[in-house]
Design an enzyme around this catalytic site. Structure first.
Site, PDB file in Angstrom:
ATOM      1  N   ASP A 227       0.803  -1.220   0.000  1.00 54.84           N
ATOM      2  CA  ASP A 227       0.000   0.000   0.000  1.00 54.84           C
ATOM      3  C   ASP A 227       0.838   1.273   0.000  1.00 54.84           C
ATOM      4  OD1 ASP A 227      -2.194  -1.682   0.109  1.00 54.84           O
ATOM      5  OD2 ASP A 227      -2.295  -1.614   2.294  1.00 54.84           O
TER       6      ASP A 227
ATOM      7  N   LYS B 286       1.784   2.149  -5.132  1.00 45.17           N
ATOM      8  CA  LYS B 286       2.308   1.589  -6.383  1.00 45.17           C
ATOM      9  C   LYS B 286       1.390   1.897  -7.566  1.00 45.17           C
ATOM     10  CE  LYS B 286       2.348  -2.467  -4.344  1.00 45.17           C
ATOM     11  NZ  LYS B 286       2.100  -2.077  -2.950  1.00 45.17           N
ATOM     12  N   GLY B 287       0.078   1.679  -7.361  1.00 43.61           N
ATOM     13  CA  GLY B 287      -0.885   1.892  -8.448  1.00 43.61           C
ATOM     14  C   GLY B 287      -0.822   3.308  -8.970  1.00 43.61           C
TER      15      GLY B 287
ATOM     16  N   GLY C  67      -4.569  -4.274  -3.827  1.00 44.47           N
ATOM     17  CA  GLY C  67      -5.541  -3.224  -4.143  1.00 44.47           C
ATOM     18  C   GLY C  67      -4.743  -1.997  -4.517  1.00 44.47           C
ATOM     19  N   HIS C  68      -4.696  -1.676  -5.801  1.00 44.94           N
ATOM     20  CA  HIS C  68      -3.881  -0.557  -6.286  1.00 44.94           C
ATOM     21  C   HIS C  68      -4.797   0.586  -6.700  1.00 44.94           C
ATOM     22  CE1 HIS C  68      -0.250  -3.387  -7.234  1.00 44.94           C
ATOM     23  NE2 HIS C  68      -0.644  -3.421  -5.975  1.00 44.94           N
TER      24      HIS C  68
ATOM     25  N   GLN D 244       1.964  -6.089  -3.202  1.00 45.25           N
ATOM     26  CA  GLN D 244       2.411  -6.213  -1.806  1.00 45.25           C
ATOM     27  C   GLN D 244       3.694  -5.386  -1.606  1.00 45.25           C
ATOM     28  OE1 GLN D 244       1.381  -9.612  -3.354  1.00 45.25           O
ATOM     29  NE2 GLN D 244      -0.506  -8.559  -2.861  1.00 45.25           N
TER      30      GLN D 244
ATOM     31  N   SER E 251       5.507  12.202  -3.932  1.00 47.79           N
ATOM     32  CA  SER E 251       4.068  12.278  -4.176  1.00 47.79           C
ATOM     33  C   SER E 251       3.410  13.048  -3.031  1.00 47.79           C
ATOM     34  CB  SER E 251       3.517  10.854  -4.276  1.00 47.79           C
ATOM     35  OG  SER E 251       2.116  10.873  -4.336  1.00 47.79           O
TER      36      SER E 251
END
Ligand code: GDP
Ligand code: IMO
Ligand code: MG
Length: 428
Positions: free
Chosen positions: A13, A16-17, A40-41, A222, A410
């Site tokens: 988490d 990455k997405g 979950g991205h 992950q 970010s």
């Protein structure tokens, strides 16, 4: 062109997405190499939030190829739900995605076994996402698994039934009730729909693309501290989440790996059980969870929160051969006047700077550096030149300790909230 890799350096988490989506314009191919719907991205653009589980995070860009590699495990039911959501948003998914024939299938009984095993572990449970990941990888290494390519064979149903029967035998050893019929019907329907996708030998495809000079980005799921070999075992996932996993999960030779982007949060989170030395089980941790909206993208569970753990990050940089660091969620720390960074642990009367073999049950007390925070709202920034001096100092501090340049910072969940940075660390 070599294959670049982007992967998580903490317990997942890390963002990455979001960052894969931001980097996709620089690439021709985006390939997921391990994990499955436990991931979950999240991506955000044009005011809309999207969560991807199995589908690579390059899918929203036209003229890019997305590959679900051989190292991934796929649940056809969840996969079709993801496909339907994207199709509803007019994403031409069939044109943009191919799937490896060698990827393994998650059966309904794998999910049941995951749930039964977690229930039996009681307090010692891993905190699995209950997507059947562990049992599916167990069947893969135990040489019993069913692969995507098997759905094209005439005796697929027979092979499915054989494996299902094995699982039913195993389930009978647990005190666990279940109803398989509904799940099974939906699974078979999803398998039929699966046949409309382009199935490939992705190792050939990726190497051919590479030869043609196409730029390829491997997307991890992950994080390094959840790696089956190097994570906080047994509180880990069941795949190699590290750079080496991109080699085995896509069929890319180790000497063909180029840049390794290691992504980390400016602090640290973990969802599920297991050691987390810098965890803040107090009001400070609660503030972090609130400010960072730290709730799981897949399960909605509250994430455990704590300060950044530098020995763990150094370890992750070493294992992965990270060449560039990406720091996310810097905006969340605006909440705090002082920031702490863990530089070592007090353990059995001495200070160590590595994670000992078995920390379960042992007290590991973090040793912290304290740094001045920044109170400015960072979310509106669009250039790295405008960041507060204290954030610049935090970046310099991290680069010095991790001995690796930070090239992206970010400052919010949206695509636009991404600051590219030319690091001077190497020459400083
Ligand atoms: P992944 O699994 O590594 O792709 O990360 P997740 O999507 O599970 O979790 C990251 C969460 O943080 C998501 O809700 C993202 O939208 C959000 N996010 C990503 N980068 C930033 C950032 O820089 N700032 C803030 N505030 N949120 C971010
Ligand atoms: P992304 O890709 C965070 C955690 C689970 C559990 C352990 C084992 O979104 O970063 P599993 O379902 O694999 O058997 O669960 O790993 N876990 C994750 N935590 N992000 C993830 O993926 C995760 N995938 C699994 O919470 O502790
Ligand atoms: Mg996630």
């Amino acid at each position: 062109m070599k294959v670049d890799v982007l992967l998580g350096l903490q317990w997942g988490d890390e963002g990455k997405g979001k960052v894969v989506d931001v980097l996709t314009p620089n690439y021709d191919v985006i390939a997921r190499f391990q994990g499955g719907p436990n991931a979950g991205h999240t991506l955000e653009f044009d005011g809309i939030k999207h969560v991807l589980n199995t589908i690579p995070s390059g899918i929203f860009h036209s003229n890019k190829m997305n590959v679900v590699g051989n190292g991934v495990v796929i649940d056809p039911i969840l996969f079709m739900k993801e496909v339907d959501a994207l199709t509803g948003m007019k994403v031409p998914i069939n044109e943009r995605m191919v799937i490896s024939r060698k990827a393994h299938l998650i059966l309904p009984t794998h999910r049941l076994l995951d749930a039964a095993s977690e229930q039996a572990k009681g307090k010692k449970k891993i905190g699995s996402t209950l997507k059947g990941i562990g049992p599916t990888y167990m069947d893969k290494t135990g040489r019993n698994g069913l692969r995507v390519g098997d759905i094209e064979s005439t005796n697929f149903e027979e092979r499915y039934n054989n494996l299902k029967e094995k699982h039913i035998q195993l389930l009978s050893q647990f005190d666990f009730e279940y109803d398989l019929i509904e799940m099974e019907t939906e699974w078979m329907k999803s398998i039929e729909r699966f046949k409309s996708f382009v199935l490939v030998d992705s190792e050939h495809l990726i190497n051919a693309q590479k030869k043609e000079g196409k730029r390829i980005l491997a997307e991890g799921a992950q994080g390094t501290l959840l790696d089956i070999d190097f994570g906080s075992y047994p509180f880990v996932t069941s795949s190699n989440t590290i750079t080496a996993g991109a080699c085995t999960g896509l069929g890319v030779a180790p000497n063909q790996i180029g840049e390794v982007y290691g992504i980390f949060k400016a602090y640290c989170t973990r969802v599920g059980s297991g050691p987390f030395p810098t965890e803040l089980e107090d009001e400070v941790g609660e503030r972090m969870r609130k400010a960072g909206h730290e709730f799981g993208a897949t399960t909605g569970r509250p994430r455990r929160c704590g300060w950044i753990d530098l020995p763990a990050l150094k370890y992750a940089c070493m294992i992965n051969g990270v060449t560039q660091l990406i720091m996310t969620k810097a905006d969340v720390l605006s909440e705090f006047e002082t920031i702490k960074a863990c530089t070592g642990y007090k353990y059995k009367g001495e200070v160590i700077d590595f994670m000992p073999f078995d920390v379960v049950g042992e007290e590991l007390v973090p040793v912290y550096d304290e740094l001045e925070g920044w109170s400015e709202d960072l979310t509106g920034l669009r250039s790295i030149d405008d960041i507060p001096a204290t954030l610049q100092s935090y970046i310099d501090y991290l680069e010095r300790i991790l001995e690796t340049p930070i090239t992206i910072v970010s400052v919010g969940p949206d695509r636009s909230q991404t600051l590219m940075r030319e690091s001077t660390w190497a020459t400083a």
